[in-house]
Design an enzyme around this catalytic site. Structure first.
Site, mmCIF file in Angstrom:
data_model
loop_
_atom_site.group_PDB
_atom_site.id
_atom_site.type_symbol
_atom_site.label_atom_id
_atom_site.label_comp_id
_atom_site.label_asym_id
_atom_site.label_seq_id
_atom_site.Cartn_x
_atom_site.Cartn_y
_atom_site.Cartn_z
ATOM 1 C CB CYS A 173 1.358 -3.915 5.166
ATOM 2 S SG CYS A 173 -0.011 -4.603 5.879
ATOM 3 C CG HIS A 177 -0.238 0.032 2.634
ATOM 4 N ND1 HIS A 177 0.286 0.931 3.056
ATOM 5 C CD2 HIS A 177 -0.065 -1.063 3.525
ATOM 6 C CE1 HIS A 177 0.846 0.696 4.334
ATOM 7 N NE2 HIS A 177 0.687 -0.622 4.676
#
Length: 207
Positions: free
Chosen positions: A183, A167
């Protein structure tokens, strides 16, 4: 006026004076009169303000792999994401990876993609950081506070959603560091490019 000075003005050789092999002044072009010639300035690499490393931005690099073009390979030790290209090359992006104790490795696929994704902290994160309880039903996308940035690619395996994403981020200073909860963070402008070039189903290898 002395004879010696008169002869000198007429350009004649005077004994005892140095001989001039050519004109005393050469004609100058407009460019030369404007200033001295300099080599062309080299374009300086783009640096993303605040990043932990001096990051010149994504670039094409030599990259040998048996994986098909389009495959995403993330080297967490190097903190780099490679998108495989044909002919032994890849597009290389610098990323932020998981902090110690939060890193993840394995093989997954892009299960879904979202523009301005909603961020929902998992229960274990709320337990560690109680202030996130206010977002138990999700933080709206498209706002600077949203940690997923402007795009998110969700990683799935055979058991379903892994909980890990590739992301964007509104904290560019974290790029090149181990800063996330597992992440993979990218600069917003670069995750948009990756998002557009990556279809659902793309293989992702995290090493």
């Amino acid at each position: 006026m002395k004879r010696r000075d008169l002869l000198s003005m007429l350009g004649m050789v005077v004994p005892g004076l140095p001989f001039l092999a050519g004109p005393a002044l050469a004609s100058a072009s407009d460019n030369e009169l404007a200033g001295p010639k300099r080599p062309p300035l080299k374009k300086q690499p783009v640096q993303n303000k605040g990043t932990a490393r001096k990051y010149k931005g994504r670039r094409v690099v030599a990259f040998r792999t048996a994986e098909k073009p389009g495959t995403i390979i993330i080297n967490t030790w190097e903190r780099a994401l490679y998108q495989v290209m044909p002919d032994g090359e890849a597009m290389r992006y610098l990323v932020a990876v998981g902090k110690e104790g939060f890193s993840w490795s394995g093989t997954a696929r892009v299960g879904m993609k979202r523009v301005n994704p909603t961020w929902t902290p998992p229960p274990e994160m709320i337990k560690r950081t109680p202030k996130y309880a206010r977002w138990v039903n999700g933080m709206p996308g498209g706002i600077p506070e949203n940690p997923l940035g402007v795009r998110a690619l969700y990683l799935f395996n055979k058991r379903g959603d892994t909980g890990f994403r590739i992301h964007g981020t509104h904290a560019p200073s974290s790029i090149g560091t181990a800063a996330s909860s597992g992440c993979i963070r990218m600069l917003n402008e670069e995750v948009v490019e990756l998002f557009d070039a990556t279809p659902v189903g793309t293989k992702v290898i995290v090493q």
